[in-house]
Each structure stands twice: as structure tokens, then as C-alpha cells.
Design a protein around this motif. Structure first.
Motif, PDB file in Angstrom:
ATOM      1  N   ARG A 160       9.566   8.076  68.154  1.00 24.78           N
ATOM      2  CA  ARG A 160      10.802   8.326  67.419  1.00 24.78           C
ATOM      3  C   ARG A 160      11.886   8.864  68.350  1.00 24.78           C
ATOM      4  N   VAL A 161      11.534   9.836  69.188  1.00 27.04           N
ATOM      5  CA  VAL A 161      12.489  10.434  70.126  1.00 27.04           C
ATOM      6  C   VAL A 161      12.957   9.386  71.136  1.00 27.04           C
ATOM      7  N   TRP A 162      12.029   8.621  71.690  1.00 25.74           N
ATOM      8  CA  TRP A 162      12.368   7.603  72.683  1.00 25.74           C
ATOM      9  C   TRP A 162      13.322   6.574  72.099  1.00 25.74           C
ATOM     10  N   ARG A 163      13.025   6.082  70.916  1.00 23.73           N
ATOM     11  CA  ARG A 163      13.878   5.064  70.299  1.00 23.73           C
ATOM     12  C   ARG A 163      15.250   5.628  69.936  1.00 23.73           C
ATOM     13  N   ALA A 164      15.289   6.872  69.501  1.00 27.01           N
ATOM     14  CA  ALA A 164      16.584   7.505  69.212  1.00 27.01           C
ATOM     15  C   ALA A 164      17.404   7.631  70.492  1.00 27.01           C
ATOM     16  N   TYR A 165      16.760   8.006  71.587  1.00 29.49           N
ATOM     17  CA  TYR A 165      17.446   8.114  72.876  1.00 29.49           C
ATOM     18  C   TYR A 165      18.013   6.755  73.302  1.00 29.49           C
ATOM     19  N   ILE A 166      17.181   5.715  73.246  1.00 27.62           N
ATOM     20  CA  ILE A 166      17.616   4.373  73.645  1.00 27.62           C
ATOM     21  C   ILE A 166      18.792   3.919  72.781  1.00 27.62           C
ATOM     22  N   GLN A 167      18.679   4.104  71.477  1.00 25.73           N
ATOM     23  CA  GLN A 167      19.748   3.685  70.582  1.00 25.73           C
ATOM     24  C   GLN A 167      21.036   4.451  70.872  1.00 25.73           C
ATOM     25  N   ALA A 168      20.937   5.767  70.999  1.00 25.79           N
ATOM     26  CA  ALA A 168      22.135   6.582  71.240  1.00 25.79           C
ATOM     27  C   ALA A 168      22.760   6.268  72.594  1.00 25.79           C
ATOM     28  N   SER A 169      21.958   6.139  73.639  1.00 30.50           N
ATOM     29  CA  SER A 169      22.536   5.884  74.969  1.00 30.50           C
ATOM     30  C   SER A 169      23.176   4.499  75.028  1.00 30.50           C
ATOM     31  N   THR A 170      22.569   3.514  74.391  1.00 32.52           N
ATOM     32  CA  THR A 170      23.148   2.168  74.362  1.00 32.52           C
ATOM     33  C   THR A 170      24.464   2.164  73.596  1.00 32.52           C
ATOM     34  N   MET A 207       4.481   1.703  89.785  1.00 32.26           N
ATOM     35  CA  MET A 207       4.173   1.462  88.396  1.00 32.26           C
ATOM     36  C   MET A 207       2.714   1.795  88.144  1.00 32.26           C
ATOM     37  N   ASN A 208       2.455   2.472  87.061  1.00 34.65           N
ATOM     38  CA  ASN A 208       1.099   2.830  86.697  1.00 34.65           C
ATOM     39  C   ASN A 208       0.375   1.591  86.187  1.00 34.65           C
ATOM     40  N   THR A 209      -0.774   1.296  86.783  1.00 36.26           N
ATOM     41  CA  THR A 209      -1.536   0.116  86.378  1.00 36.26           C
ATOM     42  C   THR A 209      -2.842   0.533  85.725  1.00 36.26           C
ATOM     43  N   ALA A 210      -2.819   1.587  84.935  1.00 35.48           N
ATOM     44  CA  ALA A 210      -4.015   2.055  84.248  1.00 35.48           C
ATOM     45  C   ALA A 210      -4.487   0.992  83.259  1.00 35.48           C
ATOM     46  N   PRO A 211      -5.810   0.838  83.142  1.00 40.37           N
ATOM     47  CA  PRO A 211      -6.325  -0.101  82.134  1.00 40.37           C
ATOM     48  C   PRO A 211      -5.801   0.285  80.749  1.00 40.37           C
ATOM     49  N   VAL A 212      -5.699  -0.700  79.873  1.00 37.52           N
ATOM     50  CA  VAL A 212      -5.131  -0.482  78.546  1.00 37.52           C
ATOM     51  C   VAL A 212      -5.833   0.647  77.812  1.00 37.52           C
ATOM     52  N   ASP A 213      -7.164   0.743  77.952  1.00 32.38           N
ATOM     53  CA  ASP A 213      -7.875   1.786  77.219  1.00 32.38           C
ATOM     54  C   ASP A 213      -7.605   3.185  77.760  1.00 32.38           C
ATOM     55  N   GLU A 214      -6.955   3.299  78.957  1.00 32.11           N
ATOM     56  CA  GLU A 214      -6.601   4.601  79.522  1.00 32.11           C
ATOM     57  C   GLU A 214      -5.118   4.913  79.378  1.00 32.11           C
ATOM     58  N   THR A 215      -4.363   4.015  78.794  1.00 38.67           N
ATOM     59  CA  THR A 215      -2.918   4.199  78.647  1.00 38.67           C
ATOM     60  C   THR A 215      -2.636   5.375  77.716  1.00 38.67           C
ATOM     61  N   ARG A 216      -1.738   6.231  78.148  1.00 37.57           N
ATOM     62  CA  ARG A 216      -1.312   7.367  77.315  1.00 37.57           C
ATOM     63  C   ARG A 216      -0.168   6.900  76.412  1.00 37.57           C
ATOM     64  N   TRP A 217      -0.507   6.263  75.303  1.00 39.12           N
ATOM     65  CA  TRP A 217       0.499   5.743  74.385  1.00 39.12           C
ATOM     66  C   TRP A 217       1.331   6.878  73.827  1.00 39.12           C
ATOM     67  N   LEU A 218       2.563   6.554  73.484  1.00 41.53           N
ATOM     68  CA  LEU A 218       3.441   7.548  72.872  1.00 41.53           C
ATOM     69  C   LEU A 218       2.940   7.878  71.472  1.00 41.53           C
ATOM     70  N   THR A 219       3.045   9.155  71.138  1.00 37.85           N
ATOM     71  CA  THR A 219       2.725   9.552  69.762  1.00 37.85           C
ATOM     72  C   THR A 219       3.838   9.048  68.851  1.00 37.85           C
ATOM     73  N   ALA A 220       3.631   9.140  67.575  1.00 34.95           N
ATOM     74  CA  ALA A 220       4.666   8.706  66.625  1.00 34.95           C
ATOM     75  C   ALA A 220       5.951   9.500  66.853  1.00 34.95           C
ATOM     76  N   GLU A 221       5.832  10.788  67.097  1.00 34.43           N
ATOM     77  CA  GLU A 221       7.029  11.618  67.330  1.00 34.43           C
ATOM     78  C   GLU A 221       7.696  11.259  68.656  1.00 34.43           C
ATOM     79  N   GLU A 222       6.913  11.050  69.702  1.00 30.91           N
ATOM     80  CA  GLU A 222       7.480  10.636  70.984  1.00 30.91           C
ATOM     81  C   GLU A 222       8.172   9.284  70.860  1.00 30.91           C
TER      82      GLU A 222
END
Length: 167
Positions: free
Chosen positions: A18-28, A1-16
Motif C-alpha cells: 500500500r505504501v509503495w503504490r501510494a509513493y509511486i502514484q504520488a511521485s508520478t 540485483m538480488n537473484t534470490a530464489p522465488v521461495d526466498e523472496t522477501r515479498w512486500l506485506t500488504a501494508e508495504e
């Protein structure tokens, strides 16, 4: 597991996101849809159907339990529980491995092959309606390529990898 400090976290963009949540919803929703169809029509969950399919495609309709766990991408404990339930239904039997006292085979019975043959046509229609009929041929090809890349990336080959069938 990546334990990068919060300020170094590569947060998902708004588009990413959207894609991630669509994937989770569809697969579930897809997992639930397939599970409900198989429970209704064949009296078994989707994972059990997958185990019967793997056995039906194997020589002599048999596989070592460890190999079946790997093919199904499930833990050995979950496989053991599933095989016990399939045995109780008369769809699978276990056989000891003559060359390895600790090893066992799971074997698809004639009754298991019959229930699989009855369940398969409705199941494939459910899969077709839920996935393939909604996608163009190009989208189907893209989905296959994307899922292949994800599956390959999630199956490390180094020794000690934490994969379900090794647990």
C-alpha cells in the motif's frame, strides 16, 4: 540485483505494498503536475528548470558539465541534450574549460536568469499547493527525513557505483 530464489523472496506485506503504490502514484502525479505547470508557464520541462536553478546558485552562474550532471542526478547524455535545448533558447551557453581541453562549463545567460526569475514565483506556489499545504509541519519534517534517508541510501560511494551522472 538480488537473484534470490522465488521461495526466498522477501515479498512486500500488504501494508508495504500500500505504501509503495501510494509513493509511486504520488511521485508520478507530482512529476507530471510540475512538468505541466512549467511547460505552460515557462516553456520548459521541470528538469530544465532545475538545471537553471543549479546554475543560478553557482558562483558566476557557471558549473562544469560533469558537476551539473551530478547535482541534477541525470546522465551526461541527458544533460548534454538538455543544455543543447537551453542553448537554443538562449538561456545557457557552453564555455570550454581553460584547464581541461575536454571539459566544458554550462553558464546561465542573462536571458536564462530572467526566465528563471519570471517562472520561479508560480513554480514555488505550485510546489507549495501540491506538497506543503497538504502536510502538517510534523509531516513536512518527516517527509524531509525520509527522503534524505532514501537519497543517501541510493547514492553509494564505492568506486564503480552505477550512478546516472557517471553514465
Amino acid at each position: 540485483m538480488n537473484t534470490a530464489p522465488v521461495d526466498e523472496t522477501r515479498w512486500l506485506t500488504a501494508e508495504e505494498q500500500r505504501v509503495w503504490r501510494a509513493y509511486i502514484q504520488a511521485s508520478t502525479l507530482l512529476d507530471d503536475h510540475l512538468d505541466r505547470q512549467l511547460q505552460r508557464d515557462a516553456g520548459m520541462p521541470h528538469v530544465y528548470f532545475g538545471l537553471l536553478v543549479k546554475l543560478s546558485e553557482s558562483p558566476e552562474r557557471r558549473l562544469r558539465m560533469t558537476e551539473l550532471a551530478m547535482l541534477a542526478k541525470i546522465t551526461r547524455s541527458r544533460l548534454s541534450h538538455a543544455i543543447a535545448r537551453l542553448e537554443k533558447s538562449g538561456w545557457v551557453r557552453r564555455e570550454d574549460c581553460p584547464s581541461d581541453k575536454r571539459g566544458q562549463f554550462a553558464v546561465l545567460t542573462d536571458a536564462g536568469a530572467e526566465v528563471l526569475a519570471r517562472a520561479a514565483p508560480t513554480h514555488v506556489e505550485t510546489v507549495r499547493a501540491a506538497v506543503f499545504d497538504l502536510l502538517s509541519p510534523d509531516q513536512q519534517k518527516q517527509l524531509g527525513e525520509i527522503m534524505g534517508i532514501l537519497a543517501e541510501g541510493l547514492q553509494p560511494t564505492e568506486a564503480g557505483a552505477d550512478l546516472p551522472w557517471l553514465r
